[in-house]
Each structure stands twice: as structure tokens, then as C-alpha cells.
Write a protein that holds these residues in place. Structure first.
Motif, mmCIF file in Angstrom:
data_model
loop_
_atom_site.group_PDB
_atom_site.id
_atom_site.type_symbol
_atom_site.label_atom_id
_atom_site.label_comp_id
_atom_site.label_asym_id
_atom_site.label_seq_id
_atom_site.Cartn_x
_atom_site.Cartn_y
_atom_site.Cartn_z
ATOM 1 N N VAL A 52 9.986 0.673 3.259
ATOM 2 C CA VAL A 52 9.479 1.887 3.166
ATOM 3 C C VAL A 52 10.337 2.704 1.971
ATOM 4 O O VAL A 52 11.255 2.942 2.288
ATOM 5 N N GLU A 53 9.559 2.852 1.004
ATOM 6 C CA GLU A 53 10.205 3.449 -0.261
ATOM 7 C C GLU A 53 9.532 4.786 -0.460
ATOM 8 O O GLU A 53 8.494 5.034 -0.557
ATOM 9 N N LEU A 54 10.628 5.793 -0.462
ATOM 10 C CA LEU A 54 9.755 7.024 -0.980
ATOM 11 C C LEU A 54 9.914 7.175 -2.196
ATOM 12 O O LEU A 54 10.773 6.957 -2.959
ATOM 13 N N GLY A 106 0.906 -1.193 -0.034
ATOM 14 C CA GLY A 106 -0.205 0.045 0.142
ATOM 15 C C GLY A 106 0.752 1.185 -0.034
ATOM 16 O O GLY A 106 2.157 1.003 -0.262
ATOM 17 N N TYR A 107 0.175 2.351 0.184
ATOM 18 C CA TYR A 107 0.808 3.639 0.166
ATOM 19 C C TYR A 107 0.113 4.556 1.335
ATOM 20 O O TYR A 107 -0.528 4.413 1.612
ATOM 21 N N ALA A 128 4.370 13.222 -3.762
ATOM 22 C CA ALA A 128 5.212 12.463 -2.746
ATOM 23 C C ALA A 128 4.555 11.190 -2.058
ATOM 24 O O ALA A 128 3.284 11.823 -1.871
ATOM 25 N N CYS A 129 4.928 10.435 -1.796
ATOM 26 C CA CYS A 129 4.239 9.204 -1.020
ATOM 27 C C CYS A 129 5.110 8.237 -0.622
ATOM 28 O O CYS A 129 6.426 8.256 -1.167
ATOM 29 N N GLU A 130 4.777 7.550 0.449
ATOM 30 C CA GLU A 130 5.621 6.354 0.792
ATOM 31 C C GLU A 130 4.946 4.980 0.259
ATOM 32 O O GLU A 130 3.641 4.847 0.309
ATOM 33 N N THR A 143 13.521 6.241 -3.515
ATOM 34 C CA THR A 143 14.531 6.083 -2.427
ATOM 35 C C THR A 143 14.102 5.252 -1.305
ATOM 36 O O THR A 143 13.208 5.261 -0.692
ATOM 37 N N TYR A 144 15.126 4.164 -1.111
ATOM 38 C CA TYR A 144 14.737 3.094 0.078
ATOM 39 C C TYR A 144 14.973 4.011 1.274
ATOM 40 O O TYR A 144 16.090 4.296 1.538
ATOM 41 N N LYS A 145 14.131 4.077 2.216
ATOM 42 C CA LYS A 145 13.807 5.205 3.164
ATOM 43 C C LYS A 145 13.953 4.213 4.579
ATOM 44 O O LYS A 145 14.574 4.551 5.515
#
Length: 151
Positions: free
Chosen positions: A120-122, A83-84, A135-137, A104-106
Motif C-alpha cells: 500500500v503506497e500513500l 487499484g486505488y 491523496a489516495c492509496e 510513501t510506502y505505507k
């Protein structure tokens, strides 16, 4: 392309950038037809000419779906989308804007599903001026190589 990566293979801070894709009037009309969102900010050029942006604005959900599709160039059979979170429409995207996506791998998190963790990927959608427009995760449920070891 298929690339098998386990949770332990992801490196926090690693970044990827896609090539560009131009948003067209056809994209907006097709999206309006698919979703039923005929809001004048997206489809009524005459009305938009009287508004602050002076032109039609692409649907935020259009920019989101195109951006996520652009970022999904690698298939990892060890990972699935969960999901997001924190989705934000930061700036408008107009007809003729060319977008790219930076991921970006956050963060790595624990998950209750045995043998899995959460990546979690930005996700940032950029316009041709390198301004962030969305922008989202993106949350990924990723299989662990070694079950039981913390992320």
C-alpha cells in the motif's frame, strides 16, 4: 527505468518526490473532451468569476491521472497496480498551479494470490505551496521472493 523489487525489498516509510508539472488550460480542455465532463467549474471562466474560487478548477480526475503518471517513473516487472483506495480531492488545483507527487510506502499486507503480497503506497499530490491537493492509496500486487513467508 526498470528496477526489480520483490515484496521483501520494500521499506515502510520510504518516500519519493517527483519533479513538478504545471497544469495548463489545454490540459483542462483536453481532459474535458476525453471524458465528456464539461462542468462549468472547469471550462467556463466567466461563470467561475462569479463563484467563490473566482477561477476555473482542474478536474479532480485530471489531477489524479497526471499525478499517477508522474509517480510511475519506475517499471517493476515484479509488481502490478491492483487499484486505488481512499481517493480524496482535498483542495482545488487551478490553471498555472505546479504539482508534484510524494509517494510513501505505507503498509505490507497478505494477499490470497499465492506467491504475492500487497504493498500500500500513500500518494499525495502537492501544489507549489506544498499543500496536499489530492491523496489516495495505490495498491500494488507484488511478487514475493520467498513464497509462503508473511509480509
Amino acid at each position: 527505468m526498470i528496477v526489480e523489487k520483490y515484496l521483501e525489498d520494500y521499506v515502510i516509510g520510504e518516500t519519493h518526490l517527483t519533479t513538478g508539472r504545471t497544469i495548463t488550460e489545454a490540459d483542462i480542455i483536453m481532459h474535458a473532451g476525453q471524458t465528456g465532463d464539461w462542468y462549468p467549474h472547469h471550462v467556463d471562466a466567466d461563470w467561475c468569476a462569479t463563484q467563490p474560487f473566482k477561477q476555473r478548477i482542474a478536474h479532480g480526475t485530471l489531477v489524479f491521472s497526471v499525478g499517477i503518471g508522474m509517480a510511475a517513473s519506475v517499471i517493476n516487472p515484479r509488481s502490478m497496480s491492483y487499484g486505488y483506495d481512499r481517493l480524496r480531492f482535498i483542495r482545488p488545483t487551478f490553471i498555472g498551479d505546479t504539482i508534484r507527487v510524494r509517494t510513501t510506502y505505507k503498509e505490507l499486507r497478505e494477499h490470497k494470490k499465492p506467491g504475492y503480497g500487497m504493498l500500500v503506497e500513500l500518494v499525495e499530490v502537492l501544489n507549489q505551496r506544498d499543500e496536499v491537493v489530492l491523496a489516495c492509496e495505490h495498491l500494488h500486487l507484488v511478487e514475493r521472493r520467498n513464497e509462503g513467508r508473511p509480509a
